[in-house]
Design a protein around this motif. Sequence first.
Motif, PDB file in Angstrom:
ATOM      1  N   ASP A 330     -17.698   6.364   0.263  1.00 23.58           N
ATOM      2  CA  ASP A 330     -16.368   6.840  -0.138  1.00 23.58           C
ATOM      3  C   ASP A 330     -16.324   8.362  -0.150  1.00 23.58           C
ATOM      4  O   ASP A 330     -15.349   8.985   0.302  1.00 23.58           O
ATOM      5  N   ARG A 333     -16.130   9.617   3.370  1.00 20.84           N
ATOM      6  CA  ARG A 333     -14.796   9.448   3.960  1.00 20.84           C
ATOM      7  C   ARG A 333     -13.812  10.474   3.390  1.00 20.84           C
ATOM      8  O   ARG A 333     -12.964  11.000   4.112  1.00 20.84           O
ATOM      9  N   ASN A 338     -11.172  10.879   6.129  1.00 21.24           N
ATOM     10  CA  ASN A 338     -11.006   9.563   6.766  1.00 21.24           C
ATOM     11  C   ASN A 338     -10.830   8.432   5.760  1.00 21.24           C
ATOM     12  O   ASN A 338     -11.000   7.268   6.097  1.00 21.24           O
ATOM     13  N   ILE A 339     -10.490   8.770   4.513  1.00 23.98           N
ATOM     14  CA  ILE A 339     -10.259   7.713   3.539  1.00 23.98           C
ATOM     15  C   ILE A 339      -9.021   6.915   3.947  1.00 23.98           C
ATOM     16  O   ILE A 339      -7.983   7.480   4.290  1.00 23.98           O
ATOM     17  N   GLU A 340      -9.146   5.602   3.947  1.00 24.01           N
ATOM     18  CA  GLU A 340      -8.048   4.739   4.405  1.00 24.01           C
ATOM     19  C   GLU A 340      -7.376   4.098   3.195  1.00 24.01           C
ATOM     20  O   GLU A 340      -8.036   3.488   2.350  1.00 24.01           O
ATOM     21  N   HIS A 342      -4.483   1.378   2.168  1.00 22.02           N
ATOM     22  CA  HIS A 342      -3.623   0.286   2.637  1.00 22.02           C
ATOM     23  C   HIS A 342      -2.627  -0.007   1.509  1.00 22.02           C
ATOM     24  O   HIS A 342      -2.868  -0.854   0.650  1.00 22.02           O
ATOM     25  N   ASP A 381      -2.675   1.364  -2.807  1.00 19.70           N
ATOM     26  CA  ASP A 381      -3.817   0.560  -2.356  1.00 19.70           C
ATOM     27  C   ASP A 381      -4.433  -0.074  -3.608  1.00 19.70           C
ATOM     28  O   ASP A 381      -5.122   0.600  -4.386  1.00 19.70           O
ATOM     29  N   HIS A 384      -8.242   0.244  -4.305  1.00 22.64           N
ATOM     30  CA  HIS A 384      -8.686   1.580  -4.717  1.00 22.64           C
ATOM     31  C   HIS A 384      -8.252   1.889  -6.155  1.00 22.64           C
ATOM     32  O   HIS A 384      -9.001   2.508  -6.918  1.00 22.64           O
ATOM     33  N   ASN A 466      -4.642  11.237  -3.485  1.00 20.34           N
ATOM     34  CA  ASN A 466      -4.146  10.713  -2.209  1.00 20.34           C
ATOM     35  C   ASN A 466      -2.978   9.747  -2.404  1.00 20.34           C
ATOM     36  O   ASN A 466      -2.289   9.425  -1.446  1.00 20.34           O
TER      37      ASN A 466
END
Length: 494
Positions: A330, A333, A338-340, A342, A381, A384, A466
């Motif tokens: 984590d 990322r 590049n933390i995703e 969703h 998300d 998260h 984020n």
Amino acid sequence: MLLKALDASISGIILTDNRLPDNPIIYCNKAFEIITGYDRSEIIGHNCRFLQKEDRDQKERAILRDAIKNGKNCVVDIRNYKKDGTFFYNELFMSPIKDENGKVNYFIGVQNDVSLRKKAEQDLRKQQELMEKRVAERTQSLKENEDYLASIVQTVRESLIVLNPEFKVLSVNDHFLKTFKVTTEDTEGRLLYELGNGQWNIPALKELLESILPTNNPVEEFEVEHDFPYIGKKLMILNAHRIELEGQYKDRILIAIEDITDRREIERRKDDFLSIASHELKTPLTTIKGLVQIMQRMVPPGLDEKFSSVLDKTGVYVDRLNNLIAELLDVSRIQTGNIELHKDLFDFDKAVHEAVETIQVATKSHQIKISGSTNENVSADESHIVQVINNLLSNAIKYAPDHKEIDVYLSRVSNFVKLSVKDRGMGIRVEDHKKIFDRFYRVGDIQQRFPGMGIGLYICDQIIKNHGGTLWVESELGQGSVFSFTLPLNKHAA
């Protein structure tokens, strides 16, 4: 008529007879009696020097003797003494009176008490001397301060520039000259943007100087990246302030430049290593976890309980290692951007209750109490956000081993949902409040008592940021801690 006129004068007037021995006084007017305090009978027949009494070393007496000897005019300020001994300054105008053959028969003296004027002149001289002394001391002090500041500036391991309001360079320190490979002649007196044939004509720097600084706000941690023709690409942190020193330097601009090019490259390499190492460890660890699970299912009945216990502990430590690697991934990322996320709508209160229930089942030492509600769905998300909640709850349990109660508060604040986790543990010093959200930061005494890598709160902070929210702490040493975060309500998505 002439005598009446002389007696009416406010100036003391005397006549001396130069034909007689010792040039005695033969006439004095009333003002002279008042000035000296002597009666006419005590004056007539005396030489004027009787007014100086024992004060005979005055240079003005020599001037008078020379004027009498040569029959000349003279003006002196001489120290005289009244009959009662009172000191006063006598301004004496003396002129010879000659006969038709040019012989000096008499002298006339016009006298005024100028003690007040003399006192004012002396006071003025003393004030001037005092002011000159103070100016000299102040000048010396300023020079010493200037030398002291200059020595500090030259030893600072950052590049420093001082500009005037028109952005012309007044001075730079040695570190600037060495870093950017220029000379003093190339910089001082030149417009900043023209340095190095326009190398410093940087749009971001212009914005800082011409748009931000004029608002009288200091500029801190302003990041600028620029490719210099001679020294290559540099990543710099700028701090700029308008300064005024002792009323002398008004609206000068001090710019401190920190070259973080190498530091950022080292951080990038560390992040690359972290990412590669985490990925490389993930695969064999997944295999080990799978093999342990197979062994747990294949344990034959009646086998020694010690073997089963060792196998279970192995599974627990494999899970801990797996969680640690997941956190490192984590971090990797987040650092590389590049933390995703969703995002989807979910029931925030329900997610919190489920997370609390899961943690409560796993711990028997603490009691977690939930109060309040938001009654809102949030667009985020969920996995998260649950990760953040789990981390905050785990920390509350970990850092409050002697206090069994943990409170979770849910609320809606304006167009945000808010969650707070309160423990009654060891607390955090105020100066550490911001640092605990930095990557790999650990408070010294906590590091000794509680093992960890200091990345959990960093990950939580980045996840909340984020999502457009904020994470913060309120705490005092020994008084427990309250960790809170907010998430924006996306009404459009709802």
